[in-house]
Design a protein around this motif. Sequence first.
Motif, mmCIF file in Angstrom:
data_model
loop_
_atom_site.group_PDB
_atom_site.id
_atom_site.type_symbol
_atom_site.label_atom_id
_atom_site.label_comp_id
_atom_site.label_asym_id
_atom_site.label_seq_id
_atom_site.Cartn_x
_atom_site.Cartn_y
_atom_site.Cartn_z
ATOM 1 N N GLN A 298 33.053 52.453 22.658
ATOM 2 C CA GLN A 298 33.792 51.980 23.830
ATOM 3 C C GLN A 298 32.838 51.656 24.971
ATOM 4 O OE1 GLN A 298 37.487 53.913 25.087
ATOM 5 N NE2 GLN A 298 37.378 55.179 23.258
ATOM 6 N N GLU A 299 31.876 52.531 25.209
ATOM 7 C CA GLU A 299 30.878 52.298 26.250
ATOM 8 C C GLU A 299 29.697 51.578 25.608
ATOM 9 O OE1 GLU A 299 31.429 52.978 29.368
ATOM 10 O OE2 GLU A 299 33.352 53.955 28.979
ATOM 11 N N LEU B 284 26.283 50.172 24.837
ATOM 12 C CA LEU B 284 24.936 50.611 25.198
ATOM 13 C C LEU B 284 23.979 49.428 25.101
ATOM 14 C CD1 LEU B 284 24.946 54.014 23.279
ATOM 15 C CD2 LEU B 284 25.518 53.579 25.669
ATOM 16 N N VAL C 204 32.578 41.537 29.455
ATOM 17 C CA VAL C 204 32.632 42.645 28.492
ATOM 18 C C VAL C 204 32.798 42.100 27.077
ATOM 19 C CG1 VAL C 204 33.926 44.685 27.764
ATOM 20 C CG2 VAL C 204 33.547 44.255 30.189
ATOM 21 N N GLN D 98 30.260 42.663 23.889
ATOM 22 C CA GLN D 98 30.633 43.156 22.566
ATOM 23 C C GLN D 98 30.031 42.288 21.470
ATOM 24 O OE1 GLN D 98 34.902 43.433 22.421
ATOM 25 N NE2 GLN D 98 34.867 45.612 22.891
ATOM 26 N N GLU E 48 40.786 51.957 37.164
ATOM 27 C CA GLU E 48 39.577 52.663 36.727
ATOM 28 C C GLU E 48 39.728 54.147 37.043
ATOM 29 O OE1 GLU E 48 37.301 51.240 34.970
ATOM 30 O OE2 GLU E 48 38.218 49.267 35.169
ATOM 31 N N ARG F 111 38.559 56.884 35.629
ATOM 32 C CA ARG F 111 37.404 57.775 35.550
ATOM 33 C C ARG F 111 36.516 57.670 36.781
ATOM 34 N NH1 ARG F 111 38.273 56.325 30.186
ATOM 35 N NH2 ARG F 111 38.360 58.073 28.718
ATOM 36 N N THR F 112 36.362 56.463 37.313
ATOM 37 C CA THR F 112 35.454 56.274 38.446
ATOM 38 C C THR F 112 36.166 56.299 39.785
ATOM 39 O OG1 THR F 112 35.643 53.860 38.218
ATOM 40 C CG2 THR F 112 33.824 54.940 37.069
#
Length: 499
Positions: free
Chosen positions: A89-90, A92, A146, A150, A336, A338-339
Amino acid sequence: MEPALAVEVDGLVKRYPGVTALDGVTVGFPTGKITAVVGENGAGKSTLMNILAGLQRPDKGLVRVFGEKVENFDPHALLTIHRVALVPQELLLCPERTVAENVLLGLEPSRGPIPSRRQMRQRTAGLLEDLGSNIGPGRVVADLSVAEQQEVVIARALARECRVLILDEPTAVLSPEESERLFALLRRLRNSGTTIVYVSHRIPEVFSLADKICVMRDGRLVKEWPTEEAAPGTVVRFMIGRELSEWDHEPAVGPEPLCSVRGFGGPTFRDVSFELMEGEVLGVAGLPDSGRNELLGSLFGAITPYGGTVQLSGRLLWISSPRDAIRAGMAYVPAERRTQGLLPTMDIADNLAVLRLKRFTRLGFVRWRALRREAARQAERFGVRCRGVGQGVGELSGGNQQKVILARWMEVKPRLMLLEEPTRGVDVGAKDEIYELLQQMTQEGVGVILASSDLPELLRVCDRIAVMRLGRLVGFLDREHATEEKIMALATGVEEGAA
């Protein structure tokens, strides 16, 4: 001749302190097919994928890839020996490097000690062409969307000759158009012989893409079918172990509007006007550049508005900051979480109590025992699944994190709830529980403005849907007449007006 199964998992067990993440999982992934793995957050999907990619080692059981037993659970070994690659998902990537540098990192063609940039660009261009991608190999990764990033990660896996590709929630932050582009790419890879393991919460995309569906629940494999033999409702029942609830409410409409917005403008939208009644859920739909999320952020004071008026419960407001909005009776759940929605380094109790800290403070000291006792009550009431309220909020699944945010706001009893993408990245069971919480709020007269890119969600929970395009509100659709086709017609400019 290759075996029928590209990957075989037999009796896999993985335990953490107090938790059994995998409990004797046995499953196979057919060669050259797309297998979807679905389940609620905490079902064990990510743990299984991490083991298959070599990021974790199982406590018991074995894994075979193309008939060869995996002895070394290490990412490098799984990729170079067994040709298994993970797209997490994140993503790298090295954002300041070029596409070619990211794709061929560690594999740079060279004559002597210096890599050949020309050969790197040529090799990368060939890989991207095989994927049907038009990304230039010289572009800087930080400038890519994004969806394009990917594609870079997938090209990097193919550069290492991967034969099994694992994707973990790849469409969580993609638009519908970007998702379709990814699906076309995955179908091309399948047709060329690549085995794909696809983890997702989104049932419709699973049925449109996968050849086989595997359902996990509580660390176990509970059911698997060829896709043509499964039905969406059956898959969901196996995922959550129960029937989904029905969203069926009558808005508690008062004689006057709860909220009235006139001529409201912001950085990406202008001249927006609407009214919201008590207990009503107003959806806001539109393409990513429509300004739908910025509208909610500006109403809450998180984004500076450019003009217009806002009335709440008959009182004219001047919102210059989130503090003003909270005092006026507004609550805001950003996309968002989480942030922007959580205190990620703190525990569940701190996150639940942050808006009511004065209640637990005496003479400048926090009464921690009372705070944690109250937090435990909230967590139980709102169905937050956790080891205890002292657990770090960052360790929770996406659905439980979202329930923490909603529980925090509901305890201060807001009059207006502003929600952006409230169920993004949330499994179907947690999504159903979040809808139940929204239903509780509306039955108490709370007004809800819900901005979402999930059209089925808007159609399910909203009484009316406001559609935005290029910063303008272009029409309203009521519950009886709204369809996905009508929403998209307004959002893309094919059709003007209101139903």
